[in-house]
Scaffold this motif. Structure first.
Motif, PDB file in Angstrom:
ATOM      1  N   ARG A 293       0.848  -1.165  -0.152  1.00  0.00           N
ATOM      2  CA  ARG A 293       0.154  -0.030  -0.031  1.00  0.00           C
ATOM      3  C   ARG A 293       0.877   1.285  -0.078  1.00  0.00           C
ATOM      4  NH1 ARG A 293      -2.829  -3.634   2.950  1.00  0.00           N
ATOM      5  NH2 ARG A 293      -5.148  -4.094   2.410  1.00  0.00           N
ATOM      6  N   PHE A 318       3.217  -5.096   3.937  1.00  0.00           N
ATOM      7  CA  PHE A 318       2.026  -5.888   3.369  1.00  0.00           C
ATOM      8  C   PHE A 318       1.587  -5.154   2.276  1.00  0.00           C
ATOM      9  CE2 PHE A 318       1.962  -7.888   7.850  1.00  0.00           C
ATOM     10  CZ  PHE A 318       2.415  -8.880   7.812  1.00  0.00           C
ATOM     11  N   SER A 319       0.876  -6.314   1.148  1.00  0.00           N
ATOM     12  CA  SER A 319       0.153  -6.062   0.287  1.00  0.00           C
ATOM     13  C   SER A 319      -1.354  -6.307   0.311  1.00  0.00           C
ATOM     14  CB  SER A 319       0.835  -6.562  -1.157  1.00  0.00           C
ATOM     15  OG  SER A 319       2.233  -6.008  -1.200  1.00  0.00           O
ATOM     16  N   PRO A 320      -2.281  -5.672  -0.263  1.00  0.00           N
ATOM     17  CA  PRO A 320      -3.568  -6.248  -0.158  1.00  0.00           C
ATOM     18  C   PRO A 320      -3.922  -7.537  -0.352  1.00  0.00           C
ATOM     19  CG  PRO A 320      -3.598  -3.951  -1.190  1.00  0.00           C
ATOM     20  CD  PRO A 320      -2.044  -4.338  -1.029  1.00  0.00           C
ATOM     21  N   GLN A 322      -2.000 -10.126   0.543  1.00  0.00           N
ATOM     22  CA  GLN A 322      -1.850 -10.574   1.668  1.00  0.00           C
ATOM     23  C   GLN A 322      -2.645 -10.753   2.609  1.00  0.00           C
ATOM     24  OE1 GLN A 322       2.112  -8.786   1.745  1.00  0.00           O
ATOM     25  NE2 GLN A 322       3.033 -10.791   1.446  1.00  0.00           N
ATOM     26  N   ASP A 323      -3.766  -9.889   2.684  1.00  0.00           N
ATOM     27  CA  ASP A 323      -4.496  -9.350   3.730  1.00  0.00           C
ATOM     28  C   ASP A 323      -5.248 -10.690   4.426  1.00  0.00           C
ATOM     29  OD1 ASP A 323      -3.959  -6.923   3.558  1.00  0.00           O
ATOM     30  OD2 ASP A 323      -5.812  -6.074   2.544  1.00  0.00           O
ATOM     31  N   ALA A 324      -5.918 -11.713   3.626  1.00  0.00           N
ATOM     32  CA  ALA A 324      -6.510 -12.564   4.131  1.00  0.00           C
ATOM     33  C   ALA A 324      -5.603 -13.571   5.018  1.00  0.00           C
ATOM     34  CB  ALA A 324      -7.200 -13.416   3.067  1.00  0.00           C
ATOM     35  N   VAL A 326      -2.702 -12.266   6.556  1.00  0.00           N
ATOM     36  CA  VAL A 326      -2.273 -11.431   7.546  1.00  0.00           C
ATOM     37  C   VAL A 326      -3.511 -11.633   8.685  1.00  0.00           C
ATOM     38  CG1 VAL A 326      -1.653  -9.285   8.425  1.00  0.00           C
ATOM     39  CG2 VAL A 326      -0.748 -10.266   6.201  1.00  0.00           C
ATOM     40  N   ALA A 327      -4.457 -11.854   8.550  1.00  0.00           N
ATOM     41  CA  ALA A 327      -5.443 -11.278   9.576  1.00  0.00           C
ATOM     42  C   ALA A 327      -5.454 -12.773  10.488  1.00  0.00           C
ATOM     43  CB  ALA A 327      -6.822 -11.329   8.764  1.00  0.00           C
ATOM     44  N   LYS A 334       2.536  -7.800  16.035  1.00  0.00           N
ATOM     45  CA  LYS A 334       2.231  -6.435  15.464  1.00  0.00           C
ATOM     46  C   LYS A 334       3.447  -5.755  15.920  1.00  0.00           C
ATOM     47  CE  LYS A 334      -2.897  -5.977  14.899  1.00  0.00           C
ATOM     48  NZ  LYS A 334      -4.243  -5.532  15.352  1.00  0.00           N
TER      49      LYS A 334
END
Length: 400
Positions: A293, A318-320, A322-324, A326-327, A334
Motif C-alpha cells: 500500500r 504487506f500488500s492487499p 496478503q490481507d486474508a 495476515v488477518a 504487531k
C-alpha cells in the motif's frame, strides 16, 4: 502436540536475527535458545534478544528442553543437519534450500514419514504478492488451464552480505543449488511439480575468486543458470537463477504467467491482468492489489521507479493480496520485524501452528523436495551440455 514449542536456533548469522524475535513472540512458543559454532556469535544473540545459549548443535539434539530446531546454518549444511535433527526426535524449521543433493531431499521426506515429525522449509516466495495473486486467480478458474510461466531469482553477488562473499569456499555455490526462490513461486501457484528439466549456464568471466575452479568447494564456474521445466499439469516454466546480473529488485518475481483464458505480466511496479475475449483481451492494472500500500501512495513521486528498482517499499510492508493470511497472525506480531516481501511473520506462524496442532505445514517436506530437486538437476543438465533430465517426485504431502 503436548505443550508449546521450545526452539533452538542453529546458526546465529545475519539472517536468523530476523526470526528470533518472531519465534519468541509467538503464543505457541515457550522458549527460544541459540547455538553457534562460534561462541561469540551466540553470545551476541543472547545479549541482544534475551535468549539462553546451548553449547552446540549436538547438545541441543540431546536436550529434553528442546523439542524443535530452526536451522540457519550455511546452506550446503542444511541436509545433514536436518536429518540429524529428525533422527533425534526434533521438529525442524529450515531456511532454504532443503539440501544440496537429490538423495538428501528424498531421505528427509522418508524420515518425516517414518518419524511423524514436522519439517518445514521457510520458503519466503510462496508469500510474495505476485505468487499469491497468480495462485488466487489460477485457482478461481479465470486463468483457464496453465500454459507457461517465467520466474527468476536475479540477485547479483555484489549485493550479498560481506560475510557471505568472504567465505570463498562457499560463496561460489552453483546458482541452481539455491533454486527455491524461483521454482516455488510458480509451483506453489499451480500446485504442480516438475517432471523434466533442461538448462544452460553462463560461465563466469570476472575472475574474482568466487565462481572459479580450485576456489569454491564445488569447483563451480557457473554464475547464472537458465532452465526450462516441464510440469506435471502439461505446462512449462522458464526458471532463472542468476548471480552476475545488472538488476536488483525485486530479486525474486514472476514476470509472466499464462493460462488458456488469461494472463499476468509484471515489470517494475506495474502488474497487469488480461482475460481473453472474442475481440482481444480485457485489460486490468492490478498494481494496487499486488504492490504494498505504501508503495502505491508514492506512485507519483518523481523518483518512484528508481526507488522501486532499488528495493524501495519491498521488504516488510504487506500488500492487499496478503490481507486474508495476515488477518490470522497473532496479535503479538504487531510492530515486530518482518521481511522478504513481508513473508517472515507468515512463515513463522505457519510452522508454529503446524507443529502445535499437528498439521501439515505450508511448505512440507514433500513440497520442499519439489521446489529443490529440479534446481539440483538443472545444474546437472548444465554440466552435461544441456542434457534433458527426468525429475523424480516424492509424491503429494498427506492430507490432514
Amino acid at each position: 502436540m503436548s505443550g508449546k514449542l521450545r526452539v533452538c536456533f542453529v546458526g546465529c548469522g545475519e539472517f536468523a536475527a530476523n526470526f528470533v524475535p518472531l519465534f519468541k513472540a509467538h503464543p505457541l512458543v515457550e522458549k527460544v535458545y541459540v547455538c553457534d559454532l562460534l561462541r561469540e556469535r551466540a553470545e551476541k544473540y543472547s545479549a541482544k534478544f534475551g535468549v539462553e545459549i546451548i553449547d552446540s548443535f549436538e547438545e541441543a539434539l540431546k536436550s529434553p528442553a528442546v523439542n524443535a530446531v530452526a536451522i540457519f546454518a550455511q546452506r550446503h549444511l542444511h541436509g545433514p543437519l536436518v536429518k540429524q535433527a529428525l533422527l533425534a526426535g526434533k521438529h525442524v524449521y529450515s531456511a532454504v534450500p532443503m539440501a544440496s543433493r537429490v538423495e538428501e531431499c528424498q531421505e528427509i521426506v522418508e524420515l518425516v514419514k517414518k518419524t511423524g515429525l514436522t519439517y518445514m522449509m521457510g520458503e519466503t516466495c510462496i508469500y510474495y504478492p505476485c505468487s499469491m495473486f497468480c495462485k488466487e486467480r489460477y485457482e478461481s478458474g479465470e486463468m483457464g488451464k496453465f500454459v507457461y510461466a517465467e520466474a527468476q531469482y536475479h540477485h547479483d553477488i555484489s549485493h550479498f552480505s560481506e560475510w557471505f562473499r568472504a567465505d570463498k569456499r562457499s560463496a561460489g555455490v552453483p546458482p541452481f543449488y539455491y533454486p527455491t526462490h524461483s521454482t516455488a513461486m510458480v509451483l506453489h501457484a499451480v500446485s504442480a511439480h516438475v517432471t523434466k528439466v533442461v538448462a544452460m549456464g553462463y560461465e563466469d568471466q570476472e575472475h574474482d575468486g568466487i565462481f572459479e575452479k580450485g576456489v569454491n568447494q564445488w569447483d563451480n564456474v557457473i554464475s547464472d543458470g537458465f532452465s526450462l521445466m516441464k510440469l506435471s499439469n502439461g505446462g512449462t516454466a522458464r526458471i532463472n537463477e542468476c548471480r552476475r546480473i545488472g538488476y536488483k529488485a525485486p530479486s525474486s518475481y514472476i514476470n509472466g504467467f499464462y493460462g488458456t483464458k488469461g494472463a499476468y505480466q509484471f515489470s517494475n511496479a506495474q502488474h497487469i491482468l488480461t482475460h481473453l475475449t472474442k475481440e482481444g483481451v480485457d485489460f486490468q492494472d492490478v498494481s494496487a492489489l499486488v504492490n504494498p500500500r505504501v508503495m502505491e501512495e508514492h506512485r507519483n513521486d518523481a523518483d518512484f521507479k528508481t526507488k522501486v528498482a532499488n528495493h524501495g517499499w519491498q521488504w516488510d510492508l504487506f500488500s492487499p493480496v496478503q490481507d486474508a493470511r495476515v488477518a490470522a497472525l497473532p496479535e503479538s506480531f504487531k510492530g515486530l520485524p518482518n521481511g522478504h516481501m513481508a513473508s517472515h511473520q507468515l512463515l513463522v506462524d505457519d510452522f508454529c501452528t503446524a507443529v502445535f496442532y499437528e498439521k501439515i505445514p505450508t511448505v512440507s517436506a514433500w513440497d520442499a523436495a519439489r521446489y529443490t530437486i529440479p534446481g539440483l538437476l538443472a545444474h546437472e543438465s548444465i554440466l552435461k551440455d544441456s542434457l534433458p533430465i527426468e525429475v523424480p517426485d516424492c509424491g503429494d504431502a498427506p492430507r490432514d
